[in-house]
Design a protein around this motif. Structure first.
Motif, PDB file in Angstrom:
ATOM      1  N   UNK A  86       0.837  -1.205   0.000  1.00 50.81           N
ATOM      2  CA  UNK A  86       0.000   0.000   0.000  1.00 50.81           C
ATOM      3  C   UNK A  86       0.868   1.249   0.000  1.00 50.81           C
ATOM      4  N   UNK A  87       1.904   1.266   0.822  1.00 48.26           N
ATOM      5  CA  UNK A  87       2.783   2.439   0.887  1.00 48.26           C
ATOM      6  C   UNK A  87       3.443   2.701  -0.466  1.00 48.26           C
ATOM      7  N   UNK A  88       3.881   1.639  -1.117  1.00 46.23           N
ATOM      8  CA  UNK A  88       4.546   1.801  -2.416  1.00 46.23           C
ATOM      9  C   UNK A  88       3.579   2.306  -3.481  1.00 46.23           C
ATOM     10  N   UNK A  89       2.393   1.689  -3.540  1.00 47.00           N
ATOM     11  CA  UNK A  89       1.404   2.101  -4.545  1.00 47.00           C
ATOM     12  C   UNK A  89       0.959   3.536  -4.302  1.00 47.00           C
ATOM     13  N   UNK A  98       2.203   6.257   4.331  1.00 47.49           N
ATOM     14  CA  UNK A  98       3.458   6.215   5.072  1.00 47.49           C
ATOM     15  C   UNK A  98       4.615   5.904   4.128  1.00 47.49           C
ATOM     16  N   UNK A  99       5.829   6.305   4.501  1.00 49.58           N
ATOM     17  CA  UNK A  99       6.991   5.943   3.688  1.00 49.58           C
ATOM     18  C   UNK A  99       7.125   4.426   3.567  1.00 49.58           C
ATOM     19  N   UNK A 100       7.447   3.976   2.359  1.00 51.36           N
ATOM     20  CA  UNK A 100       7.566   2.540   2.094  1.00 51.36           C
ATOM     21  C   UNK A 100       8.573   1.882   3.027  1.00 51.36           C
ATOM     22  N   UNK A 101       9.735   2.518   3.224  1.00 54.97           N
ATOM     23  CA  UNK A 101      10.773   1.896   4.037  1.00 54.97           C
ATOM     24  C   UNK A 101      10.345   1.749   5.488  1.00 54.97           C
ATOM     25  N   UNK A 102       9.499   2.662   5.976  1.00 51.65           N
ATOM     26  CA  UNK A 102       8.987   2.552   7.348  1.00 51.65           C
ATOM     27  C   UNK A 102       8.050   1.355   7.463  1.00 51.65           C
ATOM     28  N   UNK A 209      -0.565  11.863  12.559  1.00 48.17           N
ATOM     29  CA  UNK A 209      -0.741  12.823  11.467  1.00 48.17           C
ATOM     30  C   UNK A 209       0.544  13.629  11.363  1.00 48.17           C
ATOM     31  N   UNK A 210       1.263  13.445  10.251  1.00 46.47           N
ATOM     32  CA  UNK A 210       2.553  14.110  10.043  1.00 46.47           C
ATOM     33  C   UNK A 210       3.501  13.855  11.212  1.00 46.47           C
ATOM     34  N   UNK A 260       9.704   6.181  12.742  1.00 49.63           N
ATOM     35  CA  UNK A 260       9.409   7.081  11.630  1.00 49.63           C
ATOM     36  C   UNK A 260       7.996   6.964  11.114  1.00 49.63           C
ATOM     37  N   UNK A 261       7.111   6.395  11.930  1.00 45.78           N
ATOM     38  CA  UNK A 261       5.713   6.230  11.538  1.00 45.78           C
ATOM     39  C   UNK A 261       5.061   7.607  11.462  1.00 45.78           C
ATOM     40  N   UNK A 262       4.453   7.917  10.318  1.00 47.27           N
ATOM     41  CA  UNK A 262       3.974   9.281  10.094  1.00 47.27           C
ATOM     42  C   UNK A 262       2.467   9.431  10.072  1.00 47.27           C
TER      43      UNK A 262
END
Length: 408
Positions: A86-89, A98-102, A209-210, A260-262
């Motif tokens: 989901x993050x990548x798509x 969220x960032x894919x790597x996270x 959130x952010x 790094x969860x955003x």
């Protein structure tokens, strides 16, 4: 029409409810799966369907954009196995996420342990091993008993409390023997061993959130007897002194920020030990086990709706509209065999305060005491004015249910 894309779903609890909620909110749920037969309730929900290989994230964005070239406002999932996809798509389609790597880190329990260790967040001692032969080294560091678990598991699958080195070796060997996980994804070639910590268990439900973390509430969890760790009952909100609740929430906030969860929901399991909070697992998704339904009944806040708002870039609303206490007791088979009959469900439903009684098995099916969350066969949900009242209601309702099982 605006579309919200779901990449797979969990198969119990809130999975199909999320699609219904999206439809109720005016979006067309677009469901992407490699195996539609996994979701028998899907046919009951208005949706568009794309069947493709969801385990190859590099091809997903192209397939989704080709199927729905316009109108996509968000991408989400209720299955933690597909959080990185989901993050990548979302990133490739320019949508919130969220960032894919996270997400890759959050799906790897060993990687989470390393990050929390680096940032000094309270957690059990741990060792990562790649073969049964490394059990002696791990046990020497952790002591016995210790917990052995897959690094990418869900629902307590493969999690076992081991009391001697032989058990540890055997469980490590069993986990490594699986080449794929339950979703057909390649299984990691390492296993996580953890110090066994005791104390009451809680889960802290949050939205970010952010990078700013809001604690929605804390759930008290009753876990079944070892060696497995099957959750048997939840009470929401947990009856806790304010100081304890604040410390649990602060520990979870530190963990999420370290990772790094955003953005969006997280469900973090914590034990309150003699040394304070110890993070058991960080799950970068909404809680399972019907906890979102407990929150909705207790407070009026629909966490599934808020997850959809996050996925589509809309503001979330987490302010409670009412205050109550809710609980769930999971129904489990008392012994292994063939279910011949189960009686008393109507009496359980008639107990004052009971909100729902649900069973997922029928006469003629094989049943067994659960070894993980997937082995539970139903639940009772209750609501009351206090945790003690809800506990009594659940006890009364469960006592009405009678099993007739023919042993194997």
């Amino acid at each position: 029409m605006k579309r919200i894309v779901f990449i797979e779903s969990n198969t119990t609890g809130s999975g199909m409810v999320a699609l219904r909620r999206a439809h109720e909110l005016g979006w067309l749920p677009c469901f992407v799966t490699r195996s539609p037969g996994r979701y028998p309730q899907l046919a009951e929900i208005p949706h568009d369907l794309l069947i493709c290989d969801t385990n190859t994230p590099s091809q997903l964005s192209t397939a989704i954009a080709a199927r729905w070239p316009e109108g996509i406002v968000g991408v989400t999932t209720t299955s933690e196995f597909y959080l990185p996809a989901v993050a990548r798509v979302a990133a490739e389609l320019g949508l919130p996420g969220n960032p894919w790597e996270v997400m890759v880190t959050c799906r790897d329990k060993a990687a989470v342990r390393r990050v929390l260790d680096h940032h000094g967040v309270g957690q059990p001692a741990y060792v990562v091993v790649g073969s049964p032969a490394e059990a002696d080294r791990a046990v020497a560091r952790l002591g016995l008993p210790c917990v052995v678990k897959p690094v990418d598991g869900s629902g307590s699958q493969g999690v076992l409390l081991c009391h001697d080195t032989g058990e540890v070796r055997h469980q490590v060997s069993d986990i490594l023997a699986s080449k794929t996980n339950v979703r057909g994804q390649p299984a990691p070639r390492v296993v996580l061993l953890e110090q066994y910590v005791t104390g009451p268990e809680f889960s802290v439900e949050t939205f970010s959130d952010a990078g700013s973390v809001t604690c929605v509430g804390i759930t008290a969890k009753t876990v079944g007897s070892p060696p497995s760790f099957v959750e048997a009952r939840h009470i929401y909100p947990a009856p806790l002194p304010a100081g304890v609740a604040d410390e649990l929430a602060a520990t979870v906030e530190r963990a999420l920020k370290a990772l790094g969860f955003e953005q969006g929901p997280a469900h973090t399991e914590v034990r309150w030990t003699t040394n304070g909070p110890a993070i058991i697992e960080v799950n970068a998704r909404l809680a399972g086990g019907m906890i979102p339904e407990l929150v909705r009944l207790a407070t009026g806040v629909d966490l599934l709706t808020q997850q959809l708002h996050v996925a589509t870039g809309r503001p979330v609303e987490l302010t409670a509209r009412r205050r109550g206490v809710t609980g769930i007791h999971f129904i489990t088979a008392p012994e292994r065999g063939v279910l011949r009959a189960i009686d008393g469900l109507h009496r359980a439903r008639s107990v004052g305060g009971v909100q729902q009684v649900h069973l997922t098995v029928e006469a003629g099916q094989a049943v067994a005491p659960p070894r993980d969350a997937y082995g539970r066969v139903g639940f009772v949900i209750a609501k009351g004015r206090s945790a003690a009242t809800v506990e009594r209601i659940l006890d009364r309702a469960v006592a009405e249910i009678a099993w007739e099982v023919e042993p194997e």
